[in-house]
Scaffold this motif. Structure first.
Motif, short mmCIF file in Angstrom:
data_model
loop_
_atom_site.label_atom_id
_atom_site.label_comp_id
_atom_site.label_asym_id
_atom_site.label_seq_id
_atom_site.Cartn_x
_atom_site.Cartn_y
_atom_site.Cartn_z
N MET A 54 -12.30 50.12 -2.60
CA MET A 54 -12.25 51.58 -2.62
C MET A 54 -12.89 52.18 -3.87
O MET A 54 -13.52 53.23 -3.79
N VAL A 55 -12.74 51.54 -5.01
CA VAL A 55 -13.25 52.13 -6.26
C VAL A 55 -14.73 51.84 -6.48
O VAL A 55 -15.39 52.54 -7.25
N GLU A 56 -15.25 50.83 -5.82
CA GLU A 56 -16.62 50.39 -6.07
C GLU A 56 -17.68 51.50 -6.03
O GLU A 56 -18.50 51.59 -6.93
N PRO A 57 -17.71 52.36 -5.02
CA PRO A 57 -18.80 53.34 -4.96
C PRO A 57 -18.61 54.58 -5.83
O PRO A 57 -19.49 55.43 -5.89
N TYR A 58 -17.50 54.69 -6.53
CA TYR A 58 -17.20 55.92 -7.26
C TYR A 58 -17.35 55.78 -8.77
O TYR A 58 -17.24 54.70 -9.33
N ASP A 59 -17.58 56.93 -9.41
CA ASP A 59 -17.59 57.00 -10.87
C ASP A 59 -16.17 57.20 -11.39
O ASP A 59 -15.80 56.67 -12.42
N ARG A 60 -15.40 58.00 -10.65
CA ARG A 60 -14.01 58.30 -11.01
C ARG A 60 -13.17 58.33 -9.75
O ARG A 60 -13.60 58.82 -8.72
N VAL A 61 -11.96 57.81 -9.88
CA VAL A 61 -11.04 57.79 -8.74
C VAL A 61 -9.65 58.18 -9.22
O VAL A 61 -9.18 57.67 -10.24
N ARG A 62 -9.01 59.06 -8.49
CA ARG A 62 -7.63 59.45 -8.81
C ARG A 62 -6.67 58.37 -8.34
O ARG A 62 -6.76 57.89 -7.22
N LEU A 63 -5.75 58.01 -9.22
CA LEU A 63 -4.76 56.99 -8.89
C LEU A 63 -3.87 57.44 -7.74
O LEU A 63 -3.45 56.64 -6.92
N GLU A 64 -3.61 58.72 -7.69
CA GLU A 64 -2.79 59.28 -6.61
C GLU A 64 -3.43 59.02 -5.24
O GLU A 64 -2.75 58.67 -4.28
N PHE A 65 -4.75 59.17 -5.17
CA PHE A 65 -5.47 58.91 -3.93
C PHE A 65 -5.34 57.43 -3.54
O PHE A 65 -5.05 57.11 -2.38
N LEU A 66 -5.53 56.54 -4.50
CA LEU A 66 -5.41 55.11 -4.22
C LEU A 66 -3.99 54.76 -3.77
O LEU A 66 -3.80 53.97 -2.84
N ALA A 67 -3.01 55.36 -4.42
CA ALA A 67 -1.60 55.10 -4.07
C ALA A 67 -1.32 55.50 -2.62
O ALA A 67 -0.64 54.78 -1.90
N GLN A 68 -1.85 56.63 -2.21
CA GLN A 68 -1.65 57.08 -0.83
C GLN A 68 -2.33 56.13 0.15
O GLN A 68 -1.78 55.81 1.21
N GLU A 69 -3.52 55.66 -0.20
CA GLU A 69 -4.27 54.80 0.70
C GLU A 69 -3.63 53.43 0.91
O GLU A 69 -3.71 52.86 1.99
N ILE A 70 -3.01 52.90 -0.15
CA ILE A 70 -2.39 51.57 -0.01
C ILE A 70 -0.87 51.65 0.08
O ILE A 70 -0.20 50.63 0.08
N ASN A 71 -0.36 52.87 0.15
CA ASN A 71 1.06 53.10 0.43
C ASN A 71 2.00 52.52 -0.63
O ASN A 71 2.97 51.84 -0.30
N PRO A 73 3.61 53.43 -4.94
CA PRO A 73 3.70 54.44 -6.00
C PRO A 73 2.51 54.32 -6.98
O PRO A 73 1.90 53.26 -7.12
N VAL A 74 2.21 55.42 -7.65
CA VAL A 74 1.10 55.46 -8.61
C VAL A 74 1.27 54.40 -9.69
O VAL A 74 0.30 53.76 -10.10
N LEU A 75 2.50 54.17 -10.13
CA LEU A 75 2.75 53.16 -11.16
C LEU A 75 2.29 51.78 -10.70
O LEU A 75 1.71 51.01 -11.49
N GLU A 76 2.49 51.46 -9.44
CA GLU A 76 2.06 50.16 -8.93
C GLU A 76 0.53 50.08 -8.86
O GLU A 76 -0.06 49.04 -9.13
N VAL A 77 -0.12 51.20 -8.52
CA VAL A 77 -1.59 51.24 -8.52
C VAL A 77 -2.10 50.99 -9.94
O VAL A 77 -3.06 50.25 -10.14
N GLU A 78 -1.46 51.60 -10.92
CA GLU A 78 -1.83 51.37 -12.33
C GLU A 78 -1.76 49.89 -12.66
O GLU A 78 -2.67 49.35 -13.28
N GLN A 79 -0.68 49.25 -12.27
CA GLN A 79 -0.51 47.82 -12.56
C GLN A 79 -1.59 46.99 -11.88
O GLN A 79 -2.12 46.05 -12.48
N ILE A 80 -1.93 47.33 -10.66
CA ILE A 80 -2.98 46.61 -9.94
C ILE A 80 -4.31 46.77 -10.66
O ILE A 80 -5.04 45.80 -10.88
N ILE A 81 -4.63 48.00 -11.05
CA ILE A 81 -5.90 48.27 -11.73
C ILE A 81 -5.96 47.58 -13.07
O ILE A 81 -6.99 46.99 -13.43
#
Length: 134
Positions: A54-71, A73-81
């Protein structure tokens, strides 16, 4: 049949289908103790794969958007990133205050993809030298 569908969802990096199959009580996947030993690891892997794609084609990505896409919380997306950055699978900077992942410029991301991990320090030095020279 349920295991084949679960495998297909994993191989296609379809987090929502993977989780849906896990939570479908009629399939009984969560009742299998052997499978449940590996589910969290598999779920972590599939989420990391999806985030990388998901992040590959972008310059900037909102963590909230990623969190919604993979279902998750934002904190877990942070940990993954953070883990993806530490593993060298994603090149970027995480702005936790704004909730944004700022990706490295495409030229920096692809220029050293072929360099093996054992040469990571040399790669970092070369990239930093390049930024000083410009």
């Amino acid at each position: 049949m349920a295991m084949m569908r679960l495998r297909e969802a994993f191989e296609s990096s379809n987090v929502k289908e993977f989780e849906g199959l896990l939570h479908d009580k009629s399939l009984g996947i969560t009742e299998d103790k052997f499978i449940m030993r590996y589910v969290n690891s598999l779920l972590g892997n599939i989420r990391a794969q999806v985030v990388m794609k998901m992040v590959e084609p972008y310059d900037r990505v909102r963590l909230e958007f990623l969190a919604q896409e993979i279902n998750v919380p934002v904190l877990e997306v942070e940990q993954i990133i953070v883990q993806l950055i530490l593993d060298g699978k994603v090149e970027g900077k995480l702005d936790q205050q704004r909730g944004i992942l700022a990706m490295a410029p495409v030229s920096r991301r692809s220029a050293f993809d072929h360099v093996p991990n054992k040469h990571h320090a040399l790669k970092e030095w070369a990239m930093r030298l390049g930024t000083v020279m410009h």
